[in-house]
Write a protein that holds these residues in place. Sequence first.
Motif, PDB file in Angstrom:
ATOM      1  N   PRO A   1     -11.274  11.591  -1.156  1.00  0.00           N
ATOM      2  CA  PRO A   1     -10.874  10.901   0.073  1.00  0.00           C
ATOM      3  C   PRO A   1     -11.546   9.537   0.251  1.00  0.00           C
ATOM      4  CG  PRO A   1     -11.485  13.190   0.523  1.00  0.00           C
ATOM      5  CD  PRO A   1     -11.880  12.901  -0.888  1.00  0.00           C
TER       6      PRO A   1
ATOM      7  N   GLU B   1       8.944   5.672   0.928  1.00  0.00           N
ATOM      8  CA  GLU B   1       8.599   7.101   1.028  1.00  0.00           C
ATOM      9  C   GLU B   1       7.319   7.413   0.261  1.00  0.00           C
ATOM     10  OE1 GLU B   1      12.838   9.534   1.102  1.00  0.00           O
ATOM     11  OE2 GLU B   1      12.031   8.839  -0.804  1.00  0.00           O
ATOM     12  N   MET B   2       7.186   6.799  -0.908  1.00  0.00           N
ATOM     13  CA  MET B   2       6.015   7.084  -1.740  1.00  0.00           C
ATOM     14  C   MET B   2       4.748   6.637  -1.014  1.00  0.00           C
ATOM     15  SD  MET B   2       5.090   8.429  -4.577  1.00  0.00           S
ATOM     16  CE  MET B   2       3.393   8.640  -5.116  1.00  0.00           C
TER      17      MET B   2
ATOM     18  N   LEU C   1       3.987   8.928   1.813  1.00  0.00           N
ATOM     19  CA  LEU C   1       3.442  10.201   1.340  1.00  0.00           C
ATOM     20  C   LEU C   1       1.943  10.078   1.037  1.00  0.00           C
ATOM     21  CD1 LEU C   1       3.727  13.104   0.271  1.00  0.00           C
ATOM     22  CD2 LEU C   1       4.433  12.137  -1.933  1.00  0.00           C
ATOM     23  N   VAL C   2       1.574   9.016   0.323  1.00  0.00           N
ATOM     24  CA  VAL C   2       0.153   8.844  -0.012  1.00  0.00           C
ATOM     25  C   VAL C   2      -0.643   8.573   1.265  1.00  0.00           C
ATOM     26  CG1 VAL C   2      -1.498   7.448  -1.309  1.00  0.00           C
ATOM     27  CG2 VAL C   2       0.670   8.110  -2.362  1.00  0.00           C
TER      28      VAL C   2
ATOM     29  N   SER D   1      -0.119   9.779   4.130  1.00  0.00           N
ATOM     30  CA  SER D   1      -0.288  11.015   4.901  1.00  0.00           C
ATOM     31  C   SER D   1      -1.478  11.832   4.422  1.00  0.00           C
ATOM     32  CB  SER D   1       0.988  11.862   4.838  1.00  0.00           C
ATOM     33  OG  SER D   1       1.084  12.483   3.580  1.00  0.00           O
ATOM     34  N   CYS D   2      -2.008  11.485   3.245  1.00  0.00           N
ATOM     35  CA  CYS D   2      -3.179  12.196   2.717  1.00  0.00           C
ATOM     36  C   CYS D   2      -4.485  11.612   3.257  1.00  0.00           C
ATOM     37  CB  CYS D   2      -3.206  12.140   1.197  1.00  0.00           C
ATOM     38  SG  CYS D   2      -1.769  12.882   0.436  1.00  0.00           S
ATOM     39  N   ALA D   3      -4.412  10.523   4.034  1.00  0.00           N
ATOM     40  CA  ALA D   3      -5.628   9.852   4.510  1.00  0.00           C
ATOM     41  C   ALA D   3      -5.784  10.027   6.014  1.00  0.00           C
ATOM     42  CB  ALA D   3      -5.565   8.366   4.163  1.00  0.00           C
ATOM     43  N   ALA D   4      -7.056   9.996   6.456  1.00  0.00           N
ATOM     44  CA  ALA D   4      -7.341  10.188   7.880  1.00  0.00           C
ATOM     45  C   ALA D   4      -6.969   8.956   8.693  1.00  0.00           C
ATOM     46  CB  ALA D   4      -8.814  10.534   8.069  1.00  0.00           C
ATOM     47  N   ASN D   5      -7.263   7.763   8.180  1.00  0.00           N
ATOM     48  CA  ASN D   5      -7.036   6.516   8.933  1.00  0.00           C
ATOM     49  C   ASN D   5      -6.289   5.508   8.073  1.00  0.00           C
ATOM     50  OD1 ASN D   5      -9.013   7.412  11.070  1.00  0.00           O
ATOM     51  ND2 ASN D   5     -10.379   7.264   9.298  1.00  0.00           N
TER      52      ASN D   5
ATOM     53  N   LEU E   1      -3.919   2.570   6.466  1.00  0.00           N
ATOM     54  CA  LEU E   1      -3.401   1.267   6.885  1.00  0.00           C
ATOM     55  C   LEU E   1      -1.952   1.458   7.322  1.00  0.00           C
ATOM     56  CD1 LEU E   1      -4.677  -0.872   3.877  1.00  0.00           C
ATOM     57  CD2 LEU E   1      -5.516  -1.018   6.229  1.00  0.00           C
TER      58      LEU E   1
ATOM     59  N   CYS F   1      -0.698   2.040  -2.872  1.00  0.00           N
ATOM     60  CA  CYS F   1      -1.108   3.445  -2.800  1.00  0.00           C
ATOM     61  C   CYS F   1      -2.627   3.588  -2.947  1.00  0.00           C
ATOM     62  CB  CYS F   1      -0.412   4.272  -3.885  1.00  0.00           C
ATOM     63  SG  CYS F   1       1.351   4.510  -3.601  1.00  0.00           S
TER      64      CYS F   1
ATOM     65  N   GLY G   1      -5.402   4.291   2.018  1.00  0.00           N
ATOM     66  CA  GLY G   1      -6.331   5.221   2.679  1.00  0.00           C
ATOM     67  C   GLY G   1      -7.632   4.591   3.132  1.00  0.00           C
TER      68      GLY G   1
ATOM     69  N   ARG H   1     -12.558   2.939   6.072  1.00  0.00           N
ATOM     70  CA  ARG H   1     -12.551   4.054   7.039  1.00  0.00           C
ATOM     71  C   ARG H   1     -11.985   5.256   6.313  1.00  0.00           C
ATOM     72  NH1 ARG H   1      -9.334   2.923  12.274  1.00  0.00           N
ATOM     73  NH2 ARG H   1     -10.267   4.899  12.916  1.00  0.00           N
TER      74      ARG H   1
ATOM     75  N   GLY I   1     -11.343   9.002   4.568  1.00  0.00           N
ATOM     76  CA  GLY I   1     -11.262  10.355   5.118  1.00  0.00           C
ATOM     77  C   GLY I   1      -9.991  11.019   4.675  1.00  0.00           C
ATOM     78  N   SER I   2     -10.004  12.349   4.744  1.00  0.00           N
ATOM     79  CA  SER I   2      -8.877  13.142   4.286  1.00  0.00           C
ATOM     80  C   SER I   2      -7.928  13.411   5.447  1.00  0.00           C
ATOM     81  CB  SER I   2      -9.436  14.454   3.728  1.00  0.00           C
ATOM     82  OG  SER I   2      -8.378  15.268   3.339  1.00  0.00           O
ATOM     83  N   GLY I   3      -6.634  13.421   5.175  1.00  0.00           N
ATOM     84  CA  GLY I   3      -5.659  13.779   6.195  1.00  0.00           C
ATOM     85  C   GLY I   3      -5.761  15.255   6.559  1.00  0.00           C
TER      86      GLY I   3
ATOM     87  N   ARG J   1      -0.549  18.540   7.785  1.00  0.00           N
ATOM     88  CA  ARG J   1       0.309  17.361   7.675  1.00  0.00           C
ATOM     89  C   ARG J   1       0.555  17.004   6.205  1.00  0.00           C
ATOM     90  NH1 ARG J   1      -0.644  11.743   8.409  1.00  0.00           N
ATOM     91  NH2 ARG J   1       1.364  10.760   8.752  1.00  0.00           N
ATOM     92  N   MET J   2      -0.512  17.148   5.386  1.00  0.00           N
ATOM     93  CA  MET J   2      -0.359  16.854   3.954  1.00  0.00           C
ATOM     94  C   MET J   2       0.640  17.812   3.328  1.00  0.00           C
ATOM     95  SD  MET J   2      -4.065  15.794   2.384  1.00  0.00           S
ATOM     96  CE  MET J   2      -5.230  16.799   3.263  1.00  0.00           C
TER      97      MET J   2
ATOM     98  N   ARG K   1      -1.061  10.376  -9.971  1.00  0.00           N
ATOM     99  CA  ARG K   1      -1.053   9.628  -8.717  1.00  0.00           C
ATOM    100  C   ARG K   1      -1.449  10.535  -7.541  1.00  0.00           C
ATOM    101  NH1 ARG K   1      -2.265   5.401  -6.881  1.00  0.00           N
ATOM    102  NH2 ARG K   1      -3.402   6.815  -5.563  1.00  0.00           N
TER     103      ARG K   1
ATOM    104  N   ALA L   1      -6.444  12.245  -1.568  1.00  0.00           N
ATOM    105  CA  ALA L   1      -7.319  13.258  -0.972  1.00  0.00           C
ATOM    106  C   ALA L   1      -6.685  14.644  -0.984  1.00  0.00           C
ATOM    107  CB  ALA L   1      -7.650  12.855   0.470  1.00  0.00           C
TER     108      ALA L   1
END
Lengths: 312, 259
Positions: free
Chosen positions: A82, A101-102, A105-106, A108-112, A114, A148, A152, B13, B15-17, B21-22, B103, B108
């Motif tokens: 992460p 979409e790609m 998708l990537v 959505s794996c991050a907390a915050n 861009l 990508c 994150g 910043r 962190g993991s989602g 949601r993932m 990829r 995360a």
Amino acid sequence: MSTPDDSPAVAISGLVKRYGRTTAVDGVDLTMPRGQLLAMLGPNGAGKTTTVEVCEGFLRADAGTVRVLGLDPVTDGAALRPRVGVMPQGGGAYPTIRAGEMLRLVASCAANPLEVGWLLDVLGLQSVRRTPYKRLSGGQQQRLSLACALVGRPELVFLDEPTAGMDPQTRRLVWALLAALRQDGVSVLLTTHLIEEAEALADHVAIVDRGRVVTQGSPHQLTSDNGDGKQLRFRARAGLNTELLSSALPEGCEVAEFDPGSYRVHGRVDPQVVSTVTSWCAQQGVLAEELRVGRRDLEEVFLELTGRELRS
Amino acid sequence: MSSPFPAGTFTPRPGSGRAGRMLLSHARTEAALTLRNGEQLLLTLLIPVALLIGLSMLDVIAMPEPRVNSVTPRIFALAVMSSAFTGQAIALGFDRRYGVLKRMAATALPRWLLVAGRVVAGLVVVGVQLVVLGVVAALLDWAPSGAGVVWAVALVLLGTLSFGALGVLLGGALKAEIVLALANVIWFVLLLAGGILLMPGSLPAGLAEIVSLLPSGALTEGLHTALTSGATPGPQPFLVLAAWGAGAGILAVGTTRMS
């Protein structure tokens, strides 16, 4: 698990990686402090990608240790991923996924993450956001892959040949982006075989060849650590008798034809040397063009260390 | 050139989602990519629908009347095999070629979610297939036995996982073109000789035993029993499917490559 903030972004010592009988990485030592931009510069097949993939946790080292943000990239991978952004060589996406979409998708794996729309915009991908990945141009695929890696908000990014296949305008844009990353405190490790890329961006350059780091330092150090670092360059017709010219120069000065028609004088370059070169050329009926005294450039250091012959 | 990146744009910043949601994003993406891919639709929907209608209307293979009651469970089994095995294997082969596993593995997304997203997407696709095929069968006056529906659902779930594991075993190890060829050949062989068109019960002894030990034969026989008579299919189809799935899954852990 503690990750002290003073541990380097990347610390590699004695790294060895073999594929069957081929040794791709043969004892690499490299340390990258946080917040720096380090460029691994080397010819194709030097071991750059293998080194980076060990740092990313995709490959296991055969010997040596690798720590990324103080963590082991394989055993601590879940904690590390992460915090790290990765741009693999040649990108990576579902063949039929749309560019937008790609990236979503990537993200959505991050907390915050861009803002996806903004990132597509600044990287010039807004007009192709609904285009399937396999129909994007090579440069567009590279930019999507870069997006990508960054979406994150990582504290460290690994970029494997980030500007490969890009046109000069896009390359400038990516360089501006890399400069902004560094300014905002992101640690960046990039591989490249473009000397001007390393020279323009890097705090620290490691020249890699045949699986080893042959030299490293700031671009300034690398271009000035040989004697007093000055050299004289000029252009004239190809094939001048450089032995004859060398014998006319003061003791300790050497002239060599670097490329056909491109000459370089090494040694203590003083006004006398400049005068000798121009008058010797005049005697030969040759005009010394683009005559310039300056530090040697990274290209020369690079070619000196990695050899000039092409390798398969 | 003024920079389009104001200071602070990239301030870290990390962190993991959130896991939910993932999983949702990943599964939705995979399912959507399958359902809008023309070749995948041909394999997962058009061919099964055509066979469902054709075999129900035409007297090609001997079956008791009404034919649709016998045909539909076989086509359900075919649909599961088509998407979970053949479709999955081919998609995985080309995803690897295009570097998508690397990829996604570099994000995360935890490893278990990488697998879970594909499994959920596979189940969603099978669900869509069975609803479409069920509607078509209903239009042909299909009258399934209500008592067997629970068993049928359990068999479909297990069949999807087992064929999915076999699909990953094939698609994760070989070159994309070889995966494409093999996955289609195996699909065709299992359709003709693997107990789907000709069920184990209608084959000569010896051959019947072998075919009922194939995942295609076991799934077809189990679904046929549950949906035509409403009887409990017995343990064999479940054991056969579980054994194939577990074996393929264990092997695939060692053979699956990212690229």
